[in-house]
Each structure stands twice: as structure tokens, then as C-alpha cells.
Design a protein around this motif. Structure first.
Motif, PDB file in Angstrom:
ATOM      1  N   ALA A   1       2.576  -7.381   5.746  1.00 49.46           N
ATOM      2  CA  ALA A   1       1.167  -7.045   5.545  1.00 49.46           C
ATOM      3  C   ALA A   1       0.341  -8.304   5.264  1.00 49.46           C
ATOM      4  O   ALA A   1      -0.752  -8.478   5.820  1.00 49.46           O
ATOM      5  CB  ALA A   1       1.042  -6.058   4.392  1.00 49.46           C
TER       6      ALA A   1
ATOM      7  N   GLY B   1       0.829  -1.206   0.000  1.00 54.37           N
ATOM      8  CA  GLY B   1       0.000   0.000   0.000  1.00 54.37           C
ATOM      9  C   GLY B   1       0.863   1.255   0.000  1.00 54.37           C
ATOM     10  O   GLY B   1       0.597   2.210  -0.721  1.00 54.37           O
TER      11      GLY B   1
ATOM     12  N   PHE C   1      -6.777   1.365   3.959  1.00 53.24           N
ATOM     13  CA  PHE C   1      -5.991   0.256   3.437  1.00 53.24           C
ATOM     14  C   PHE C   1      -4.613   0.239   4.097  1.00 53.24           C
ATOM     15  O   PHE C   1      -4.156  -0.772   4.615  1.00 53.24           O
ATOM     16  CB  PHE C   1      -5.865   0.412   1.918  1.00 53.24           C
TER      17      PHE C   1
HETATM   18  N1  PHE Z   1      -1.688  -2.019   5.253  1.00 51.63           N
HETATM   19  C1  PHE Z   1      -1.218  -2.887   4.228  1.00 51.63           C
HETATM   20  C2  PHE Z   1      -0.532  -2.066   3.147  1.00 51.63           C
HETATM   21  O1  PHE Z   1      -0.459  -0.880   3.215  1.00 51.63           O
HETATM   22  C3  PHE Z   1      -2.338  -3.738   3.665  1.00 51.63           C
HETATM   23  C4  PHE Z   1      -3.081  -4.494   4.722  1.00 51.63           C
HETATM   24  C5  PHE Z   1      -4.408  -4.298   4.904  1.00 51.63           C
HETATM   25  C6  PHE Z   1      -2.416  -5.376   5.553  1.00 51.63           C
HETATM   26  C7  PHE Z   1      -5.091  -4.936   5.931  1.00 51.63           C
HETATM   27  C8  PHE Z   1      -3.084  -6.034   6.586  1.00 51.63           C
HETATM   28  C9  PHE Z   1      -4.424  -5.817   6.755  1.00 51.63           C
HETATM   29  O2  PHE Z   1      -0.048  -2.587   2.203  1.00 51.63           O
END
Ligand code: PHE
Length: 471
Positions: free
Chosen positions: A339, A29, A246
């Protein structure tokens, strides 16, 4: 495994929570999605919008999800069952479960389902992109040690034209995370993220240094910092909010699960603030690494796969590029690993707590199911390339629908459960653990922002996005 008196797992060390939460927050992300969404929305102005949303909306929501987990000592699904009175609990989480109407009870249950399905769908597409990262990491490494000649565009076309290769790499990634999450908390997730995060931080520091020494650095910084609000569109606020959720892993139940492993003495507002701040700093650092690279290439418009077009091509042509490339893709893979582990841990924890399925069996079950679902995004660039609306292919649509629409909606509903239905005496206690008198004020501010600032802002942003879609 560390256990609390009621046998639910808890973090082995206090650092364990931070490593896992930041490891889960920081992922593709930040490095892959944030730069292209920011670029599509004109750079600096979007970065400001994103930072404002992260602290005004993301942070209170993050604290809310951690709270729900800590107070219920469970993951999202069982926590919801406890709230609606379908599961026995020693201390009631709502004023009384009879205070909820039948419609409310069934909507909360559907919401918990929606969050789990969202998690599964995101994990499947996340695993496909992680597979792409693995592909480039392997190829660039082989180029670096001289076993083959690395060619960015050729590596991409091999990948894009070969759906089975993508499925193989996706499967490999799912096996890696399945093995880690299949072990207990302390020896699995906590240990592996603990190894990966310091290496990751070191690599990111080196990447920032290297990127800032490129000729395009000044132009990139200007693009990232200078806010040109005319570049924003009416769907930009919803895109910023979706991206904040996200990147902070909100709405997927992940922070509820991580909150449930916290020890009683942990102070949630501070924990939330640290995670949100670190994640935002890392996002901006990621922008500093990526934008100079993207601006060095000649493709100025970027999208989900253009990242993989522009960046690897440069590594093949710049001096010292292969070594930089190995570091870069290793960094990206470690980020996606933390993640993906967070996403899988959430699903496994929910299954384990709701259906008493042993950890290892749930890890195998969930990853196998994910591999099946991943067939769709993995085949989107070849067999299923006919599925597209305008210029956007299946993978882009998948990302857009899940992150810009479904995620804000699910996160919004979870937050309503926390700020309207959870017993507020319990919630306010979580803000009052410090000696300072300001904590009571902190609670009322948090509640006010949750109920009357963040909620309307999300509704307005979604309405604007809907308007942009239909007009
Ligand atoms: N936060 C992670 C990212 O930025 C994506 C993610 C979402 C991971 C939800 C765990 C739970 O890539």
C-alpha cells in the motif's frame, strides 16, 4: 522498463497490474483499520454497510479513476491539466476545453492539488503505523528466536513513550519504499509487489486457519456476520464510505496512475470488479483473523492503538503464539509495504509527468518530505499528547479528518470530472470491448449509478456526519 510507443511506462505483464492494484488496495486499512472501525460501529451491520458501499459506490468510482488514467495516459495532475486544456493532447478528453468555465478549470486544478496533499498526509501517517508494525515484527522475532523475551505491553509502552524511535522506524520504512519506487516500474514496484503478494496470501491463509481454531472464533464470527442495525450511528454511512475509498485506494490518484500504465486492450470494468471483489474478500478474511484475537483479550473497546495493545499481548501468552505472531506481523508488514508503495508511486508519477523530475530524485524528495510531515503523527503519543479533542489524540484526529471527511470529498469531485466532463464517446468505448451486447447496457448503468446513485448517497452520508458532529 516496458514502454509504449509514446514512452509512458506500461505494466510488464497483465498480472503486474493486478498485483500492484490489489497490493495497494490491501493494506493496513483492511487489517488494522477495518476491524476497529467495524467494532466501533457494532460489527455485522457495519460489515454489510461496508460491502454495499464497496460495490455500489467504490466499484464505479474505481472504474472511473482507472478510466481517467487510461484515456489520458497520465496520472491525476497531468490528466487534469490535459482536461482543462493547459497541456497539449492529441485527442481531446472533453468536448472542448472551452466548454469549461474559468471557475471550473481552477476548481479542477485545486482538486488535483488537494488529492496530492491528501496522498502525502496519508502516506506520512501510514509510514508511522508501518513503523509500529516493524517494531513489533522485530521484537516478536527476537522473542521467537530466543534472543530476548517478548512482552506485548512493554513493547508498546517503549514505542509510545519514545517518539524518536517511532521516527527512526518511520524513516526506515520510507527508505525501503523509496528504494523500490526509485527503480523503474517493472524492476521496482511490479517485481517487489510480485514477490510480496504470494507470501502474503499464504500467510493470510495460515492466519485464518489458526484464528478459526481459537476458542473465541464462534463469538467472533457471530459479531462479524450478525447484523444488529441498532448499533449503527448516523455517522456510520460516511465512515463506511470513507473506509471503502481508503481501502480501494480511491481519491488519492493511485488508481488513475495505475490505469495510465494499462495496455490499450485491457478491459476496465472487469479489472475494477476483480480488484474490488478481491479487496472485499480480503477485508472479511482479515476480520476473521483479527476478531477472534481481539475477543480473546479483555479490552472490548478498540481504537487505533488498542489493536497494538490487545493483539501482541496475546501472542506473548498463547501456545505457539510467538510463531503465529511472527507470521501475523510479517503479513501485516507486507500489506503495508504494497500500500505504501502505491501511495509513493502516485506522488512520484505525478511529479515525474508534470515537472519531469527523474523517478529516483522524486522518490528521494517525496520520502524526505514525508518524514518531516510524519513528525506530527509520530510524536502524537508523547511530546504532542496534549493535542486532543475529548478522548481522541492527534493521530486519531488525523485519521478521522483525512479518511472520513477529506477523502470522500476529493473522491466525489474526481468522479464528477469523470462522469460529467470527460468526453463520453471515449468512455463508452471502454465498456464496449467485449463481443457481448450487454456492454452498452453496462456503460449506461455505470453512468447512471455514478451520477444519480453514488453521488447523492455520498452527499447524504456527509450531511448526516456533519449533523452528528454539530448536534
Ligand atoms: N488501500 C490501502 C489500505 O487499505 C491504503 C492506500 C490508500 C494505499 C491509497 C494506496 C493508496 O491500507
Amino acid at each position: 522498463m516496458s514502454s509504449s510507443s509514446n514512452k509512458s511506462p506500461v505494466w510488464g505483464t497483465r498480472l503486474g497490474f493486478y498485483l500492484a492494484a490489489v497490493g495497494s488496495a490491501f493494506g493496513l486499512g483492511n487489517l488494522w483499520r477495518f476491524p476497529y472501525v467495524a467494532a466501533e460501529n457494532g460489527g455485522g451491520a457495519f460489515v454489510l454497510l461496508y460491502l454495499a458501499s464497496a460495490f455500489l459506490i467504490g466499484l464505479p468510482f474505481l472504474i472511473g479513476e482507472l478510466l481517467l488514467g487510461k484515456l489520458s495516459r497520465s496520472s491525476l495532475f497531468p490528466a487534469t491539466l490535459k482536461m482543462i486544456g493547459e497541456r497539449h493532447i492529441v485527442r481531446s478528453l472533453t468536448k472542448s476545453s472551452d466548454s469549461l468555465s474559468r471557475v471550473e478549470k481552477s476548481s479542477y486544478k485545486s482538486l488535483a492539488w488537494a488529492s496530492m496533499i491528501l496522498n502525502l498526509l496519508v502516506l506520512s501517517y501510514y509510514a508511522v503505523i508501518s513503523g509500529w508494525v516493524l517494531h513489533f515484527l522485530i521484537r516478536i522475532f527476537l522473542g521467537f528466536v530466543g534472543i530476548s523475551v517478548f512482552n506485548g505491553p512493554e513493547s508498546l509502552s517503549v514505542l509510545m513513550n519514545n517518539g524518536w524511535l517511532q521516527i527512526l522506524l518511520t524513516g526506515l520504512h520510507l527508505i525501503v519504499i523509496g528504494v523500490i519506487v526509485g527503480k523503474d516500474l517493472e524492476h521496482g514496484l511490479e517485481r517487489w509487489v510480485g514477490y510480496a503478494m504470494p507470501v502474503f496470501a499464504l500467510l493470510l491463509g495460515l492466519m485464518v486457519y489458526k484464528s478459526l481454531s481459537l476458542d473465541s472464533a464462534a463469538e467472533a464470527l457471530r459479531f462479524l456476520i450478525y447484523p444488529d442495525f441498532s448499533k449503527l450511528s448516523i455517522s456510520s454511512p460516511a465512515q463506511a464510505i470513507g473506509h471503502v475509498f481508503f481501502t480501494l485506494s480511491i481519491g488519492f490518484g493511485t488508481m488513475v496512475t495505475f490505469g495510465s500504465y494499462l495496455r490499450d486492450e485491457s478491459y476496465l470494468p472487469l479489472a475494477g470488479l476483480r480488484v474490488a471483489t478481491l479487496d472485499s474478500v480480503i477485508s472479511v478474511l482479515a476480520g476473521i483473523v483479527i476478531f477472534p484475537l481481539i475477543l480473546m483479550g479483555d479490552q472490548k473497546v478498540i481504537g487505533p492503538d488498542l489493536f497494538f495493545k490487545t493483539v501482541p499481548e496475546l501472542f506473548g501468552s498463547m501456545s505457539g503464539g510467538l510463531l503465529f505472531g511472527v507470521g501475523f506481523f510479517l503479513c501485516l508488514y507486507l500489506a503495508s509495504l504494497g500500500a505504501s508503495i502505491g501511495l509513493l508511486e502516485t506522488l512520484v508519477a505525478n511529479l515525474r509527468e508534470t515537472r519531469r523530475v527523474p523517478r529516483r530524485i522524486s522518490a528521494i524528495g517525496v520520502t524526505s518530505f514525508c518524514l518531516l510531515v510524519a513528525l506530527l503523527p509520530a510524536l502524537s503519543s508523547n511530546l504532542l499528547s496534549f493535542v486532543r479533542i475529548g478522548k481522541v489524540g492527534l493521530l486519531g484526529l488525523w485519521d478521522m479528518i483525512l479518511i472520513n471527511w477529506a477523502l470522500p470529498l476529493v473522491a466525489l469531485f474526481i468522479s464528477q470530472m469523470v462522469c460529467w466532463k470527460l468526453r463520453q464517446e471515449l468512455v463508452s468505448k471502454e465498456f464496449e470491448q467485449t463481443e457481448s451486447g450487454s456492454s452498452a447496457l453496462l456503460y449506461s448503468h455505470w453512468l447512471f449509478v455514478m451520477r444519480f446513485v453514488a453521488t447523492p448517497l455520498i452527499v447524504i452520508a456527509l450531511a448526516l456526519q456533519a449533523w452528528a458532529l454539530f448536534s
